[in-house]
Design a protein around this motif. Structure first.
Motif, mmCIF file in Angstrom:
data_model
loop_
_atom_site.group_PDB
_atom_site.id
_atom_site.type_symbol
_atom_site.label_atom_id
_atom_site.label_comp_id
_atom_site.label_asym_id
_atom_site.label_seq_id
_atom_site.Cartn_x
_atom_site.Cartn_y
_atom_site.Cartn_z
ATOM 1 N N GLU A 299 0.825 -1.206 0.000
ATOM 2 C CA GLU A 299 0.000 0.000 0.000
ATOM 3 C C GLU A 299 0.860 1.258 0.000
ATOM 4 O OE1 GLU A 299 -2.846 0.097 3.119
ATOM 5 O OE2 GLU A 299 -3.829 -1.768 2.536
ATOM 6 N N ARG A 300 1.898 1.269 0.841
ATOM 7 C CA ARG A 300 2.774 2.434 0.910
ATOM 8 C C ARG A 300 3.478 2.679 -0.421
ATOM 9 N NH1 ARG A 300 4.424 4.331 5.988
ATOM 10 N NH2 ARG A 300 5.613 5.818 4.736
ATOM 11 N N LEU A 303 0.825 4.138 -2.817
ATOM 12 C CA LEU A 303 0.494 5.509 -2.431
ATOM 13 C C LEU A 303 1.635 6.475 -2.730
ATOM 14 C CD1 LEU A 303 -1.293 4.741 0.951
ATOM 15 C CD2 LEU A 303 -2.372 5.678 -1.106
ATOM 16 N N ARG A 320 -9.507 0.213 -1.032
ATOM 17 C CA ARG A 320 -8.708 0.649 0.121
ATOM 18 C C ARG A 320 -7.817 1.833 -0.253
ATOM 19 N NH1 ARG A 320 -7.431 -0.970 5.146
ATOM 20 N NH2 ARG A 320 -5.292 -0.650 5.885
ATOM 21 N N ILE A 321 -7.181 1.772 -1.412
ATOM 22 C CA ILE A 321 -6.341 2.882 -1.867
ATOM 23 C C ILE A 321 -7.203 4.120 -2.109
ATOM 24 C CG2 ILE A 321 -4.822 3.690 -3.714
ATOM 25 C CD1 ILE A 321 -3.522 1.649 -1.867
ATOM 26 N N TYR A 322 -8.389 3.922 -2.660
ATOM 27 C CA TYR A 322 -9.312 5.032 -2.904
ATOM 28 C C TYR A 322 -9.635 5.766 -1.600
ATOM 29 C CZ TYR A 322 -13.812 7.332 -3.738
ATOM 30 O OH TYR A 322 -14.852 8.244 -3.783
ATOM 31 N N HIS A 323 -9.986 5.000 -0.557
ATOM 32 C CA HIS A 323 -10.351 5.617 0.719
ATOM 33 C C HIS A 323 -9.156 6.318 1.363
ATOM 34 C CE1 HIS A 323 -14.511 4.472 1.020
ATOM 35 N NE2 HIS A 323 -14.228 3.205 0.763
ATOM 36 N N LYS A 324 -7.982 5.770 1.210
ATOM 37 C CA LYS A 324 -6.791 6.421 1.769
ATOM 38 C C LYS A 324 -6.502 7.744 1.056
ATOM 39 C CE LYS A 324 -4.283 2.513 3.775
ATOM 40 N NZ LYS A 324 -4.062 3.154 5.089
ATOM 41 N N LEU A 325 -6.682 7.758 -0.249
ATOM 42 C CA LEU A 325 -6.468 8.993 -0.998
ATOM 43 C C LEU A 325 -7.531 10.039 -0.662
ATOM 44 C CD1 LEU A 325 -5.452 7.516 -4.476
ATOM 45 C CD2 LEU A 325 -3.967 8.708 -2.842
ATOM 46 N N ARG A 326 -8.784 9.602 -0.464
ATOM 47 C CA ARG A 326 -9.842 10.524 -0.073
ATOM 48 C C ARG A 326 -9.551 11.123 1.302
ATOM 49 N NH1 ARG A 326 -14.966 10.522 -2.403
ATOM 50 N NH2 ARG A 326 -15.313 12.143 -0.811
ATOM 51 N N THR A 327 -9.050 10.279 2.219
ATOM 52 C CA THR A 327 -8.695 10.762 3.554
ATOM 53 C C THR A 327 -7.550 11.767 3.474
ATOM 54 O OG1 THR A 327 -9.380 8.659 4.556
ATOM 55 C CG2 THR A 327 -7.923 10.069 5.856
ATOM 56 N N ALA A 328 -6.576 11.455 2.622
ATOM 57 C CA ALA A 328 -5.441 12.365 2.452
ATOM 58 C C ALA A 328 -5.915 13.699 1.880
ATOM 59 C CB ALA A 328 -4.401 11.732 1.532
#
Length: 336
Positions: A299-300, A303, A320-328
């Motif tokens: 993941e890291r 990202l 999962r990557i989508y949600h991490k990018l949205r959070t970022a």
């Protein structure tokens, strides 16, 4: 042509024999001498065949290792050098040899945290003084990424010796999630470096665990416990992952992603994983595929490429990557 240690020991032994002109050397004599030398080196009997020594002599006569040794057979039985002062130890060092050894020395010096290399420091210094005296004022042209402030490097020696001598250790360990350090009894199996950090793979309570050296507070050897050796091969154990996190009994799965045209060459020349394949070229990028376990390090890595990469499969990783990018992104939404 590369030569292994046993072969080099045989070459050196044959050389020592043939330099002794006070004795006549038959092939059997050379075989016995090589066997004795390898026994002294290995601490056990090592079979040396007639064919092996014949090939060694052939190699020494040739230019494969740069020896071109003037070995002859006389009276159809005995071996000797035709030149009285010849020795393979007198082969001159070429400019190419100097360059290669200089680069090797610089790389070895980067491993200064191992006591093994610390003990070699004097050897390396003497080698530099004798071979590179004319180059000693030249700057180093090799630079390896390193972090002098990294914690835990002082434990590399202790862990290395524990694995080598099959010792159980007791570790005071404080993970990033823990409020205080706890005591762990582990059976260290492998040392692993990833992304400029060191880890040790160990067995704890019958399960594998990965411990970061920079989270260790202290190590004590437990002489009262019997070591459990899993006889792990690092290349095999880590073959299905990016990084150090391996999930037992979890199969590697296909991960498909697209990288834009600007960044695709970086991924092509430095693959995410050994299994990486180029699947398709599109107008705006290249689609790649790897076969790995889904872990934190993967993941890291994804990202880290930001908006230049898109995960296509599997759906759960894409989500999962989508949600991490949205959070970022949300970290910046109300701050402009």
């Amino acid at each position: 042509m590369a030569a292994n240690k046993n072969a080099l020991i045989r070459y050196k032994t044959i050389d020592q024999c043939l330099r002794n002109n006070y004795r006549q050397w038959t092939l059997d004599d050379l075989i016995d001498a090589c066997s004795d030398a390898l026994y002294e080196y290995e601490g056990k009997d090592v079979y040396v065949s007639k064919r092996t020594v014949q090939l060694d002599i052939q190699t020494m006569r040739s230019d494969k290792l740069g020896y071109n040794a003037p070995i002859e057979v006389y009276e159809r039985k005995y071996y000797r050098y035709t030149e009285d002062d010849y020795s393979i130890m007198n082969i001159p060092v070429t400019d190419k040899d100097v360059k290669i050894m200089n680069e090797a020395i610089q790389i070895l010096r980067e491993f200064k945290d191992f006591s093994l290399f610390k003990e070699m420091d004097g050897v390396l210094q003497r080698l530099e003084d004798s071979v590179y005296s004319s180059q000693k004022d030249r700057r180093s042209i090799i630079h390896l990424d390193k972090n002098e402030q990294l914690k835990g490097l002082e434990y590399i020696d202790v862990l290395y010796e524990a694995i080598q001598h099959k010792k159980v250790i007791e570790v005071m360990y404080k993970s990033f999630k823990a409020h205080k350090a706890s005591k762990m009894v582990v059976h260290p199996q492998l040392l692993k470096e990833f992304n400029n950090r060191w880890f040790v793979l160990a067995v704890s309570k019958e399960k594998f665990t990965t411990l970061a050296l920079d989270r260790m507070i202290g190590i004590t050897t437990r002489e009262d416990l019997v070591y459990k050796d899993k006889e792990l091969q690092g290349d095999l154990y880590y073959k299905d992952v990016v990084g150090v996190t391996v999930s037992e009994n979890v199969r590697a799965q296909k991960v498909v992603f697209k990288v834009d045209l600007k960044n695709a060459p970086y991924v092509s020349t430095k693959p995410f994983h050994a299994s990486q394949k180029e699947i398709k070229k599109t107008e705006d990028g290249i689609i790649f595929e790897i076969q790995v376990q889904h872990n934190f390090e993967l993941e890291r890595l994804i990202l880290g490429f930001g908006d230049s990469i898109e995960v296509l499969k599997p759906a759960h990783l894409r989500k999962r990557i989508y949600h991490k990018l949205r959070t970022a992104l949300s970290q910046y939404d109300d701050k402009e």
